[in-house]
Structure formats: structure tokens, C-alpha cells
Motif scaffolding. Sequence first.
Motif, PDB file in Angstrom:
ATOM      1  N   PHE A   1      -5.098  16.212  -2.489  1.00 36.44           N
ATOM      2  CA  PHE A   1      -5.745  15.731  -1.341  1.00 36.44           C
ATOM      3  C   PHE A   1      -5.475  14.262  -1.453  1.00 36.44           C
ATOM      4  O   PHE A   1      -5.019  13.523  -0.388  1.00 36.44           O
ATOM      5  CB  PHE A   1      -7.015  16.117  -1.239  1.00 36.44           C
ATOM      6  N   MET A   2      -6.016  13.659  -2.748  1.00 38.13           N
ATOM      7  CA  MET A   2      -6.085  12.026  -2.887  1.00 38.13           C
ATOM      8  C   MET A   2      -4.665  11.493  -2.455  1.00 38.13           C
ATOM      9  O   MET A   2      -4.445  10.469  -1.737  1.00 38.13           O
ATOM     10  CB  MET A   2      -6.481  11.724  -4.197  1.00 38.13           C
TER      11      MET A   2
ATOM     12  N   LEU B   1       0.582   5.676   8.418  1.00 37.85           N
ATOM     13  CA  LEU B   1       0.160   5.491   9.623  1.00 37.85           C
ATOM     14  C   LEU B   1      -0.095   4.116  10.099  1.00 37.85           C
ATOM     15  O   LEU B   1       0.103   3.801  11.258  1.00 37.85           O
ATOM     16  CB  LEU B   1      -1.125   6.196   9.770  1.00 37.85           C
ATOM     17  N   GLU B   2      -0.532   3.292   9.123  1.00 32.74           N
ATOM     18  CA  GLU B   2      -0.870   1.980   9.241  1.00 32.74           C
ATOM     19  C   GLU B   2       0.625   1.221   9.561  1.00 32.74           C
ATOM     20  O   GLU B   2       0.439   0.438  10.426  1.00 32.74           O
ATOM     21  CB  GLU B   2      -1.484   1.290   8.189  1.00 32.74           C
TER      22      GLU B   2
ATOM     23  N   LEU C   1      -5.788   4.130  -8.723  1.00 33.79           N
ATOM     24  CA  LEU C   1      -5.311   3.483  -7.603  1.00 33.79           C
ATOM     25  C   LEU C   1      -5.355   2.087  -7.665  1.00 33.79           C
ATOM     26  O   LEU C   1      -4.390   1.345  -7.207  1.00 33.79           O
ATOM     27  CB  LEU C   1      -6.355   3.919  -6.376  1.00 33.79           C
ATOM     28  N   ASP C   2      -6.474   1.380  -8.387  1.00 41.65           N
ATOM     29  CA  ASP C   2      -6.626   0.133  -8.818  1.00 41.65           C
ATOM     30  C   ASP C   2      -5.361  -0.147  -9.607  1.00 41.65           C
ATOM     31  O   ASP C   2      -4.735  -1.307  -9.140  1.00 41.65           O
ATOM     32  CB  ASP C   2      -7.686  -0.305  -9.581  1.00 41.65           C
TER      33      ASP C   2
ATOM     34  N   VAL D   1       1.480  16.621   8.295  1.00 36.81           N
ATOM     35  CA  VAL D   1       0.177  17.354   8.335  1.00 36.81           C
ATOM     36  C   VAL D   1       0.458  18.673   8.814  1.00 36.81           C
ATOM     37  O   VAL D   1       0.076  20.016   8.375  1.00 36.81           O
ATOM     38  CB  VAL D   1      -0.673  16.756   9.507  1.00 36.81           C
ATOM     39  N   LEU D   2       1.484  19.058   9.626  1.00 37.85           N
ATOM     40  CA  LEU D   2       2.086  20.202  10.423  1.00 37.85           C
ATOM     41  C   LEU D   2       2.714  21.199   9.203  1.00 37.85           C
ATOM     42  O   LEU D   2       2.362  22.149   9.328  1.00 37.85           O
ATOM     43  CB  LEU D   2       3.025  20.060  11.466  1.00 37.85           C
TER      44      LEU D   2
ATOM     45  N   GLU E   1       0.847  -1.153   0.114  1.00 36.29           N
ATOM     46  CA  GLU E   1      -0.090  -0.090  -0.025  1.00 36.29           C
ATOM     47  C   GLU E   1       0.772   1.167  -0.055  1.00 36.29           C
ATOM     48  O   GLU E   1       0.515   2.184  -0.720  1.00 36.29           O
ATOM     49  CB  GLU E   1      -0.991   0.021   1.342  1.00 36.29           C
TER      50      GLU E   1
ATOM     51  N   SER F   1      -2.383  -0.210  -7.392  1.00 32.78           N
ATOM     52  CA  SER F   1      -2.074  -1.440  -6.465  1.00 32.78           C
ATOM     53  C   SER F   1      -2.156  -2.953  -7.052  1.00 32.78           C
ATOM     54  O   SER F   1      -1.333  -3.760  -6.426  1.00 32.78           O
ATOM     55  CB  SER F   1      -3.335  -1.522  -5.369  1.00 32.78           C
TER      56      SER F   1
ATOM     57  N   PHE G   1      -0.254   9.086   3.335  1.00 30.60           N
ATOM     58  CA  PHE G   1      -0.549   9.070   4.927  1.00 30.60           C
ATOM     59  C   PHE G   1      -1.034   7.913   5.485  1.00 30.60           C
ATOM     60  O   PHE G   1      -0.749   7.542   6.659  1.00 30.60           O
ATOM     61  CB  PHE G   1      -1.210  10.225   5.199  1.00 30.60           C
ATOM     62  N   GLY G   2      -2.117   7.318   4.532  1.00 40.31           N
ATOM     63  CA  GLY G   2      -2.803   6.302   5.214  1.00 40.31           C
ATOM     64  C   GLY G   2      -1.863   4.993   5.468  1.00 40.31           C
ATOM     65  O   GLY G   2      -1.821   4.525   6.514  1.00 40.31           O
TER      66      GLY G   2
ATOM     67  N   VAL H   1       3.761  11.180   9.732  1.00 39.31           N
ATOM     68  CA  VAL H   1       2.239  11.650   9.388  1.00 39.31           C
ATOM     69  C   VAL H   1       2.036  13.067  10.069  1.00 39.31           C
ATOM     70  O   VAL H   1       1.554  14.125   9.451  1.00 39.31           O
ATOM     71  CB  VAL H   1       1.292  10.604   9.668  1.00 39.31           C
TER      72      VAL H   1
ATOM     73  N   PHE I   1      -3.579  11.453   1.163  1.00 37.74           N
ATOM     74  CA  PHE I   1      -4.202  10.452   1.740  1.00 37.74           C
ATOM     75  C   PHE I   1      -3.550   9.156   1.362  1.00 37.74           C
ATOM     76  O   PHE I   1      -3.152   8.330   2.307  1.00 37.74           O
ATOM     77  CB  PHE I   1      -5.532  10.600   1.432  1.00 37.74           C
ATOM     78  N   ALA I   2      -3.065   8.920   0.241  1.00 36.08           N
ATOM     79  CA  ALA I   2      -2.348   7.613  -0.410  1.00 36.08           C
ATOM     80  C   ALA I   2      -1.357   7.495   0.316  1.00 36.08           C
ATOM     81  O   ALA I   2      -0.944   6.194   0.322  1.00 36.08           O
ATOM     82  CB  ALA I   2      -2.366   7.791  -1.859  1.00 36.08           C
TER      83      ALA I   2
END
Lengths: 510, 517
Positions: B425-426, B436-437, B506-507, B448-449, B356, B510, B432-433, B444, B429-430
Motif C-alpha cells: 500500500f505504502m 498525480l502531482e 522514505l527519508d 487504480v483500476l 518525489e 528522498s 501515485f502521489g 493514476v 501511494f509513494a
Amino acid sequence: MSDFPFLSVLTVAPLVGAVVVALLPRNRPTLAKQVALGWSLLVLALSVVMWVAFQVDGDRFQFRESYPWIPNWGVNFTFAADGIALVMLMLIAVLVPLVILASWHDAESSKRSVPVYFALLLVLECTMIGVFAAADVFLFYVFFEVMLVPMYFLIGSYGGHQRQYAAVKFFLYSLVGGLFMLAAVIGLWVVGGKTFDWVALSQVDISTGTERWLFLGFFVAFAIKAPFFPFHTWLPDAGGAAPAGAAALLVGVLDKVGTFGIIRYCLPLFPDAAQWFAPWALGLAVIGIIYAALLAVGQNDLKRLVSYTSIAHFGFIGVGLFAFTTQAGTGAVLYMVNHGLATGLLFLVVGMLIARRGSALVSDFGGAGKLVPVLAGVLFFAGLASLALPGTAPFVSEFLVLIGTFTVNKPVAVIATLGIILAAAYVLWMVQRTTQGTLNPALTEIDAMKRDLNLREKFVVAPLIALIVIFGFYPKPLTDVINPAVQATMQDVGRTDPAPSVDSVQEATR
Amino acid sequence: MTPEFVLPPIDYAALAPILIMMGAAVLGVLVEAFVPRRLRHPIQLPLALLAVLAALTMVVVNADKRVITIGVIAIDGPTLFLQGAILALSAVALLLVGERAIERGGAFVAQAAITADSPDDRRQAANAGGAGEVYPLVTFAVGGMLIFVAANDLLTMFIALEVFSLPLYLLCALARRRRLLSQEAAMKYFLLGAYASAFFLFGVALLYGFTAGMGERPAAVDFATIHAAVANSTQSPVLLFAGMALVSIGLLFKAAAAPFHVWTPDVYQGAPTPITGFMAACTKVAAFGALLRVFHVAFEGARWDFTPVLGAVAVLTMLVGAVLAVTQTDIKRLLAYSSIANAGYLLVGVLAPGQEGLSGTMFYLVAYGFTVLAAFAVVTLVRDADGEATHLSRWAGLGRLSPVYASVFTFILLAFAGIPLTSGFMSKFAVFGPALEGGHAWLVIVGVLTSMVLAFPYLRVVVMMWLSEPGESTPTVTVPGGLTSAALVIGVLATLVLGVVPGPLLDLASGAADFVR
């Protein structure tokens, strides 16, 4: 009829209207205004149908729709409304046509494109409806952030004195909050098993430490948005610089996203953290009530004054939300609606006064009631509604909040009550200095000050006055819808109302 | 019996994109040598574009291929995805390079050998057609990048690095106006790039020594051997760590990560703007493609060792990019610092473990590439008699003079700021997600800061354009020719579409996120 996709249609419709309005030729501003007004009335009609179709004793979430958006991340276009969202959607649908009508000539003074102003208002309506209708955390976040863009341009392009500064400050404050929330949203997504569905997330068990951090991420965003003390400093600037119509929407609806977010996301998704942080939140709310009221008393700029009164009122809403009783919660949600009506009216009326005088300073007025008696009367009424006089709608909500809080937290309720006294001070003193007393000779030299409310302006204020009075005497249509949703939220938090005092309180409210 | 020489089996189809680009580049050189000057531009641009499209077609044809051919070129999911990205982005960049309607003769100097600021120079700046050799140079660079992201050993990677770097050094020096600035930029880029290459090569040598300690298996610098050596080598781990660090320095330099970023603002500012866009989009893809492969394939076993160091680099990169962007007064330097900060976000994606993180980073690269190309396309349009007007104060009131381009640029800036419904934005997210996981909450949070800090300079440009009154020195916005318009439309559409329906890409990412070893 309840199969009709109300929420998605309501969200998309204003956007389509905005595109239509923006494409109208620039040299035909009246046409743009008429189309925008007509479109917003259509939205209002549709939401009235939705209100009728909503079953009071039905499911908690109704009108649920879901379409896949980004399957890789489990993001869906999920819309659903509970009673809380429903009343807020109605508030938006009512306010936007009135704001469009009230802003009829606002855009012309700025030398910028008139159709674009009304298109921006409709885009704003789209994002506001979307934010209340979303039942997918990602979708909520998207609307929460995108909402900034039309508001930024409304303030920055069409605002008054210091508009650039105010617009940038508004945008940056909101964006900072939004980015904290983004981190929390991603965190929630990871611990929640890669779903953004509200219902699924509300059932996830989160470890205590993580839950507190996630709560904080959401809470900071909402506290900035609402705004609560000490995150409030952007609101007086933005409210003071925005054109009156946009300011009415900003304070009347946009800021409610913060309090709505707390009751929809912070409390049910992170119940333990919400209880752990509740004393702090209550503390901030109470400080906000007193502090903002004191500042409001000292303001000389009408729009900034109204902005500070709003911060004080948001303190009341915050107290109601974090008292964790059904009365207080219902009162807080009711306050969100009533404050939208009362402060919306106050902002619009103040805007009419300012447009006539060409100045927002209290000291530039004085005895205006002699020149524009009807306008002064409406200002007086809006002021009384804003200080929650019995018989006006805000009284019911403020009373519910204080009663519901008193049963569980007497000191907070007592201190908050002081805010009512201060409210009387700032409203009455403002009314006295602007419309009462000896006539300021400078006013008589301004022709515009001699024109009282015209028909268009009467159409703007009449529905709001009517609603404030009706809901002041008969809030049942609202409370019937709000109550089940608040009860469900309190169950999510795991708090039950203290049994003995509930009876006595219900006696008292009857 | 004499040993028979056996040709290694070569999968020509898998190599086709590289071969096409290299062939087209050679052909371009021949065109430059034998075709009359006035015909060169009309031949070179279609030739380069055709080559890119043909190579892109071959990438699509190869979509399901997973081979390592002749041991050094790995054609796998990430390779194909990144090659496709490089080709698609370079097609857009070529449109900017080939534009001649905005400025007579295009953005490039007619003859690089003319002394800057001499009378000859003023003549060429006024009306001579730009040099045609930019096309073969760009084509060579693209070919090098295609090898770079496919290289399966460090030596091939080094050669590819040089193949795409050398043309870039030259291209940076070819600006039509402000030539001294351009030449200075090229010199700086070349010198620092040469140091970085030397670091890289030294690192390769150390790693070769490290892999020698595995008994049976001979020493080598292909990634499978390094991977095995990380687990089994009896050599001192100092060799591994030093080698890893030096190789990383070489790659992080190209990626413009702090503290190896100092060349970026100067080069971005001095280089001809189409080339700046090309570097910001394609070089980023190539550099991060290589970083992903090196860290995911070769050094996977040492993840615990490199994560803190690379994480610190990521944090530093984000901070440096964001904080220094605030103080910039030149739009190209601002975009340079923004690109540094974005390199930091991409590093967060590189550090995110597993498929991911990989697919998120690849998505980010594509999304950012299109947006940044569109941004530089707008920069080429805002100009006065002396060329591009890049000082920010000159952009005041642009919204009043040409609302369309100001709107477009506003949209691009909102995408950089990561407002939803844009690809920016996307892509945040792609990356940072998965980070974080993977337990990198600290990365992250810094991400963000710094995003908050970065919003300020972007917003300042928006304020400049819309909320300020136009001054006397506000330049005009040139009506773009067809090529720049096309590039702008593609860039903006990609930013919008990837922000609204990121699902298909994204498909694809991945599905492609699996290295062969």
C-alpha cells in the motif's frame, strides 16, 4: 480526565485483546470466549467513561490526540471525536459484547478454531473504532481498508451457505470502492498542500471540477459501503452468508462507515460538489428505499430479508444527509445509531431462530410462537422497532428525517414516506409467516425448537430492547451530542435551515 | 617533449562494492575449479554472502559520496540507494539459492550437461548435490547489476547489461526438476534478451550520431553529453527519438514491461524458483534503476516527447499484467503477471517528475523486492514427491494443512493487493502521489483500476487456501531449513515494517533522490 488518550486506547485495546485471545490454546474454547467477552466489556466501560467526559457544549472535536507517523507525507495518527463519532463509538462498544455473547456457539459448528473467531471479532472492533475515531484522512483510509480483512475471514471461514462467494463479493466490492477513494485521497492530498489533517483540509479551496471528481471518488466508496442503490448487491449475499453475530456488526456498524464517511468527509470537505450532486444522491436514496423494501417483501431467506430492510433504511439515512437541514441531519445520525440497535437486535434474534431450526428460510417456519413464545415476542418487538413504530427509537429518527426533508424537498419526503408502509408490509408479513398461524409440524420434531430463550440469550436481547425503548421516549442524551456536530457540518456545507418552517417544525417535534 | 601518460584518478572506495562482488565471483570460479566437490557448497555460500555483506558495508561507508569516477561510473544518491537495495535483496535471494534442506541437494541440477530425463538425470535428481557454479554466477550477476545502476554512459550500461544478463540466462537453465521446461525458459530468455541487447546497442549508435551535432563538443554517449545534445544538437531529432526508443526497448525488456514482457511468464515458471525470486527482486531494481537514470539524467530535456509514449507503455503494462493474471492457473505464472503489472506501477513512478517520483520509485523497488522474495520462498515450500506443486488447484485447503505458511502467504498476497499496513500500500501511494502531482491523473486512474482487477487473482488464491477443503492431491508443506526460514522472515518482516513505519526508508530515499550529472 479529558486529557486521558481515550481514542487511541480504545482503538488499541481490542487489538491487544485479539492477540491474547488468538494465543489461547485451541482446546480451551470457553476460556477464549470468556476472555473476549471480558475484554469487550472493558472497552465498553472505558467508552462509558469517555461518554461522561465528553462536554456537550464544548469544542466540536474533543479528545484530540496526534502523533507523527509518516512525516514525509504529512501523515499523523490523529484521533478526535465529534458528537457523531462519539455516538457511533458508543454503539460499537455496546454491540460487540452482545455479539460475542450471542455468538457463543456459532464458531463451533464450523469446525474451525474457536479462539480465532473471537479474536477476529476483536480485531474488527479495533478497526471499527479506529475508522470512527480517526481525524486524519490517511489514517481513516487505512482503517477503512483493513476493516475488510477480519470481516472477510468471518464471513468466509465461519459463514453459512455460499460463504466463499459472499466473502469474495464483499471483499471485491469494498476494495473497488476503497481504491476509488484512494485515488481521491491522493488527489485531496495534492490539492490540499500535502497534509492529511481533516481540519486543515476542510479549509482548502478546491476548483469546481477537481472538487466534483474528488467528491465522486469518496462518494462511490461510501455508497458501496453503506450501501446505496445500485451498489447494494453485495449486502444481501454477505448478510445472508455471515454468521448472525458478524452480520449484526456488518449491518449495524460496518455499513454505517459509509454514511458516517459522507457526513464527515463528503459534505464538509467538498461542500459545493455535495450540493451539486445532492439531487442525484437523493434520487438514489429514494430509489433505494422503495426498491429494497419491495425486494424485502419478496425474500424467503430471513437474513437476506433483514439485509434488504437495512438497504431501505440506509435510503432514509441518505435522504437525511443530503436534505441539508439540521433536523434531517440529526435524524440521519440518530438513525445510524438506532438502526444499529434495532437491526442488530433483529439480526441476533433471527440468528437465534435459525440456529434452532437449522434453516434460514421463512417457509421452513410457521407458528413458531407456540413453541418459543419469548423468542417470538422478541422477534415481534425487533420487527416493530425496525418498521419504526412510535415508542421505539427508530421512529424518532425517521420522523426527524422526514420532517427535516419536508421543509426543503416535499416530493422526496412524500415518496420516502411510502417506504414506511412497505416496511410495515415486510416486517409484519415476515413475523406472521414465521411465528404466527398454524404450527408447522416439522418444527415439533426438532428438539432445539422447543427451547425458548436461555439466560445467555436473554442477556443479549435485554440491553438492546431497553435501549430501543429508552431512546424511543427520551432521545435527548443522543440528540444533545449529535445536534452541535450536525449544525457545524451544515455550516461547513453552507446551508442554513429555511427560517419560517424551522419554527413550525420545532413546534411539531415538541 | 613526449606526452606523459596520466592515469585517470580512480576513486577505489567508490568502486569498492563492485570490485568486491567481481572479486568474489572470480574467487568462486577458482573454488569451483580446485576444491573437492563436497566442500564446494559449504565454502561457496558463505563466500558469496560475505561478499554481499562486505559490499553492502562499503555502500554504507560511501553513503555521502557524490562523484563520477573515471567518467563512466556515477556514484550518487540513487546509485548508492539502489546498490544497497540490490545487495540487500540478493543476500535474501542467496539464502534461497543456498537452501539444501527442503530438497536433497538443493534446487539446482548437479551437472547441467546431463541429458534431461535420462537415467543419469533421474539419479542426479534423486540425490546428487546441486551445482556449485550457481554461486559465482549469482555473484557475477549482482556485480553486473551494481555497475548497471551506476553506469554514467550508455556503453558502460550496455556492458553491465551483458554482465548481469549472461549469468541469468545460465541460471535459468539449471533447475533440478522439469529440466526441459527450465532449458526452454533459458533459451527463450537468451534469444529475446539478445534481440533486446541488439536494439539497445543500435539505439546507442543512433544517439552517438545525434550528439555529433554540437560544434565544439565531441560526440559521446555519456549522459551529460546526451543531456546537452537534447538541448543544443543541430542533428535531426529523428536520431534522438529513434535512439531513445531503441535504448528504452532494451531496458523495458529487462523491466518486463509490455509489449516486451512475453518472456516473463515462461521464464519465471521454468527457472529454478530461487532464481525466479532473484530476478523478480534484483533484476527489477537494476532495470528500473537504469531507466530512472536514463530518463532523469540523459533525456530529461525531452520529457514532453517521451512521456506520452512511456505513459502508453505503462498503461499497456498495467492492463496486460492485471488482466492476464486473472486467467492464470499456475502460481509462478500468476506471480509473473503480477510482476508485469508492478512494472507498470513502477513506470508510473518513473514518469512522475522530480525528486518525489524518483524517491517513490526507489521505495517501491525495495518494498516490492522483499515481498516478492518472500512469495517465492513460500512457493519453494509447497511441494510433493515430484518437486514444487505450482498448479493453483493443488493449493486448495492449504490453510487447513499448514495454517502458518498459508497465513504468511495470505499476508504477502494482501501486500500485493495493496491493503494498508503492508508495504504494498505504502509503495503504491509513494508512486501515485507524485504522479498525480505531476499531472498524470490518467496514469493514476489506470493504476487504480488495474489494482481492482489484480485483487481478484490474489483473492482467488486466498480463497483456495482457506475456504476450500483440502483435496487428495493437496501437497504437503515442507518444513523449511534455516536459510529459507530466514529469507521468509526477512521478507515478511520487511513487508510489515515498511507498511507500518515507512518513514525511515522514505527519508533515506528522498535524501538519496538526486542524480549527479
